[in-house]
Design an enzyme around this catalytic site. Structure first.
Site, PDB file in Angstrom:
ATOM      1  N   LYS A 271       1.527  -3.231   6.261  1.00 30.20           N
ATOM      2  CA  LYS A 271       2.009  -2.919   4.894  1.00 30.20           C
ATOM      3  C   LYS A 271       3.526  -2.372   4.821  1.00 30.20           C
ATOM      4  O   LYS A 271       4.247  -3.014   3.783  1.00 30.20           O
ATOM      5  CB  LYS A 271       1.170  -1.899   4.138  1.00 30.20           C
ATOM      6  CG  LYS A 271      -0.155  -2.073   4.009  1.00 30.20           C
ATOM      7  CD  LYS A 271      -0.363  -3.411   3.072  1.00 30.20           C
ATOM      8  CE  LYS A 271      -1.873  -3.866   3.144  1.00 30.20           C
ATOM      9  NZ  LYS A 271      -1.836  -4.883   2.051  1.00 30.20           N
TER      10      LYS A 271
ATOM     11  N   TYR B 162      -2.617  -1.153  10.109  1.00 28.28           N
ATOM     12  CA  TYR B 162      -2.438  -1.206   8.976  1.00 28.28           C
ATOM     13  C   TYR B 162      -1.283  -0.889   8.256  1.00 28.28           C
ATOM     14  O   TYR B 162      -0.595  -1.614   7.348  1.00 28.28           O
ATOM     15  CB  TYR B 162      -3.827  -0.605   8.249  1.00 28.28           C
ATOM     16  CG  TYR B 162      -3.920  -0.671   6.792  1.00 28.28           C
ATOM     17  CD1 TYR B 162      -4.438  -1.785   6.084  1.00 28.28           C
ATOM     18  CD2 TYR B 162      -3.602   0.249   5.626  1.00 28.28           C
ATOM     19  CE1 TYR B 162      -4.638  -2.116   4.779  1.00 28.28           C
ATOM     20  CE2 TYR B 162      -3.683   0.185   4.402  1.00 28.28           C
ATOM     21  CZ  TYR B 162      -4.159  -1.041   3.900  1.00 28.28           C
ATOM     22  OH  TYR B 162      -4.124  -1.008   2.668  1.00 28.28           O
TER      23      TYR B 162
ATOM     24  N   SER C 231       0.976  -1.096  -0.052  1.00 32.59           N
ATOM     25  CA  SER C 231       0.058  -0.148   0.128  1.00 32.59           C
ATOM     26  C   SER C 231       0.928   1.166  -0.039  1.00 32.59           C
ATOM     27  O   SER C 231       1.874   1.206   0.380  1.00 32.59           O
ATOM     28  CB  SER C 231      -0.839  -0.048   1.253  1.00 32.59           C
ATOM     29  OG  SER C 231      -1.398   1.303   1.581  1.00 32.59           O
TER      30      SER C 231
HETATM   31  N1  LIG Z   1      -8.476  -0.387  -2.123  1.00 35.70           N
HETATM   32  C1  LIG Z   1      -7.501   0.222  -1.885  1.00 35.70           C
HETATM   33  O1  LIG Z   1      -7.655   1.633  -2.069  1.00 35.70           O
HETATM   34  C2  LIG Z   1      -6.138  -0.164  -1.509  1.00 35.70           C
HETATM   35  C3  LIG Z   1      -5.021   0.599  -1.526  1.00 35.70           C
HETATM   36  C4  LIG Z   1      -4.051  -0.027  -1.024  1.00 35.70           C
HETATM   37  C5  LIG Z   1      -3.823  -1.253  -0.673  1.00 35.70           C
HETATM   38  N2  LIG Z   1      -5.058  -1.908  -0.872  1.00 35.70           N
HETATM   39  C6  LIG Z   1      -4.812  -3.630  -0.378  1.00 35.70           C
HETATM   40  O2  LIG Z   1      -5.356  -4.299  -1.650  1.00 35.70           O
HETATM   41  C7  LIG Z   1      -5.652  -5.507  -1.107  1.00 35.70           C
HETATM   42  C8  LIG Z   1      -7.118  -5.846  -1.681  1.00 35.70           C
HETATM   43  O3  LIG Z   1      -7.803  -4.728  -0.804  1.00 35.70           O
HETATM   44  P1  LIG Z   1      -9.473  -4.386  -1.474  1.00 35.70           P
HETATM   45  O4  LIG Z   1      -9.670  -2.947  -1.470  1.00 35.70           O
HETATM   46  O5  LIG Z   1      -9.785  -5.110  -2.814  1.00 35.70           O
HETATM   47  O6  LIG Z   1     -10.252  -5.016  -0.306  1.00 35.70           O
HETATM   48  P2  LIG Z   1     -11.865  -5.832  -0.341  1.00 35.70           P
HETATM   49  O7  LIG Z   1     -12.199  -5.979   1.256  1.00 35.70           O
HETATM   50  O8  LIG Z   1     -12.811  -5.124  -1.296  1.00 35.70           O
HETATM   51  O9  LIG Z   1     -11.290  -7.434  -0.711  1.00 35.70           O
HETATM   52  C9  LIG Z   1     -10.292  -8.010  -0.174  1.00 35.70           C
HETATM   53  C10 LIG Z   1     -10.474  -9.609  -0.546  1.00 35.70           C
HETATM   54  O10 LIG Z   1      -9.820 -10.309   0.556  1.00 35.70           O
HETATM   55  C11 LIG Z   1     -10.478 -11.466   1.098  1.00 35.70           C
HETATM   56  N3  LIG Z   1      -9.861 -11.590   2.328  1.00 35.70           N
HETATM   57  C12 LIG Z   1      -9.743 -10.875   3.359  1.00 35.70           C
HETATM   58  N4  LIG Z   1      -9.259 -11.530   4.471  1.00 35.70           N
HETATM   59  C13 LIG Z   1      -8.947 -12.887   3.944  1.00 35.70           C
HETATM   60  C14 LIG Z   1      -8.392 -13.934   4.629  1.00 35.70           C
HETATM   61  N5  LIG Z   1      -8.112 -13.886   5.720  1.00 35.70           N
HETATM   62  N6  LIG Z   1      -8.207 -14.961   3.749  1.00 35.70           N
HETATM   63  C15 LIG Z   1      -8.671 -15.038   2.524  1.00 35.70           C
HETATM   64  N7  LIG Z   1      -9.090 -14.035   1.914  1.00 35.70           N
HETATM   65  C16 LIG Z   1      -9.452 -12.906   2.448  1.00 35.70           C
HETATM   66  C17 LIG Z   1     -12.044 -10.808   1.139  1.00 35.70           C
HETATM   67  O11 LIG Z   1     -12.999 -11.806   1.257  1.00 35.70           O
HETATM   68  C18 LIG Z   1     -11.872 -10.104  -0.310  1.00 35.70           C
HETATM   69  O12 LIG Z   1     -12.487 -11.151  -1.314  1.00 35.70           O
HETATM   70  C19 LIG Z   1      -5.483  -5.453   0.424  1.00 35.70           C
HETATM   71  O13 LIG Z   1      -4.326  -5.850   0.683  1.00 35.70           O
HETATM   72  C20 LIG Z   1      -5.517  -3.991   0.907  1.00 35.70           C
HETATM   73  O14 LIG Z   1      -4.802  -3.688   1.911  1.00 35.70           O
HETATM   74  C21 LIG Z   1      -6.358  -1.547  -1.296  1.00 35.70           C
END
Ligand SMILES: NC(=O)c1ccc[n+]([C@@H]2O[C@H](COP(=O)([O-])OP(=O)(O)OC[C@H]3O[C@@H](n4cnc5c(N)ncnc54)[C@H](O)[C@@H]3O)[C@@H](O)[C@H]2O)c1
Length: 258
Positions: free
Chosen positions: A160, A156, A143
């Protein structure tokens, strides 16, 4: 759309929705067999069905990435079904947005267990197969918070930062056979981010305000991260390892808006 991953097997953790869904979709469009490893029994099979409807090959394997037995079983299921693993995308993650004083030990463990230990466990059980094959690629979804951050997101951001550091160690330990890189997304519109907007009285206004602060004047799409992951896993990136690619619409380039 090119087909750089025909006959390759790609595991996407957290592939049921959000960024993981976007990554699974891009690899599938490029010919990969995709393993959606997630604990979401509703959206996991739905994503697999969507990939199949578009002509792709995919399976859903239920797996909590913080549970060692389930990770082991997920990797075994992948090998049993497809016989190899070419790319692992460690994407599954959760947000615990609190300052240290507001964070309980349970909050801390939950965040670090899924976000950081999950990367450790999935890599631990996939790497031996990649070493045996003589080639492999790991992409860790970190992130922008691994680099710069805001108030009230301590667990968080720590998780990261850990992923970005672990990426370098893994790259050094398993290169040149396995390349390991991380991606640092900025704002990407996913169910996770939508839930943050929904916590404001006017979610639409909140989203627009965030968009206005971005250099690119928009929020990222899950596919934006998918395209970056596919590039890093491709042979075109064969001299890139141990580094982090920011896919953040310019967010970390600017100190503040004037
Ligand atoms: N969306 C953003 O703006 C953003 C920015 C920076 C980093 N991220 C990172 O990207 C990744 C995905 O984020 P997102 O926004 O798509 O989140 P989201 O919550 O929309 O989707 C996350 C997915 O991971 C699955 N998940 C969560 N915990 C789990 C576990 N213990 N075992 C298996 N599956 C699990 C959930 O069921 C879901 O399908 C994360 O690591 C998040 O930190 C997201």
């Amino acid at each position: 759309m090119c087909k750089r991953f025909v006959d390759q097997v790609v595991i996407v953790t957290g592939g049921a929705k959000g960024i993981g869904w976007g990554i699974a979709k891009v690899f599938s469009q490029e010919g990969a067999k995709v393993v959606v490893a997630d604990w979401d029994d509703v959206n996991g099979p739905k994503t697999v069905e969507e990939l199949r409807q578009s002509g792709g090959e995919a399976i859903y394997v239920k797996c909590d990435v913080s549970n060692e037995e389930q990770v082991k079983a997920m990797v075994e299921e992948t090998i049993k079904t497809y016989g190899r693993i070419d790319v692992l995308v460690n994407n599954a993650g959760i947000g615990v947005y609190k300052s240290i004083l507001d964070t309980s030990s349970e909050d801390w463990d939950r965040c670090l267990d899924v976000n950081l230990k999950g990367v450790f466990l999935c890599s631990k059980y996939v790497i031996p197969h990649m070493l045996k094959q003589g080639k492999g690629n790991i992409i860790n979804i970190s992130s922008v918070h691994s680099f710069q951050t805001v108030n009230g997101v301590a667990p968080y951001a720590a998780s990261k930062g850990g992923i970005t550091a672990l990426t370098r160690n893994m790259a050094i330990d398993y290169g040149p056979t396995i390349r390991v890189n991380s991606i640092a997304p900025g704002w990407v519109l996913t169910p996770l981010i939508q839930s943050i907007f929904d916590s404001y009285p006017d979610p639409e206004a909140q989203r627009k305000a965030v968009e206005q602060r971005q250099v690119m004047k928009r929020i990222g799409r899950p596919e934006d991260i998918g395209y970056a992951a596919a590039f890093l896993a491709s042979d075109e990136a064969s001299f890139i390892t141990g580094t982090q690619l920011f896919v953040d619409g310019g967010l970390t380039a600017q100190l503040e808006t004037w």
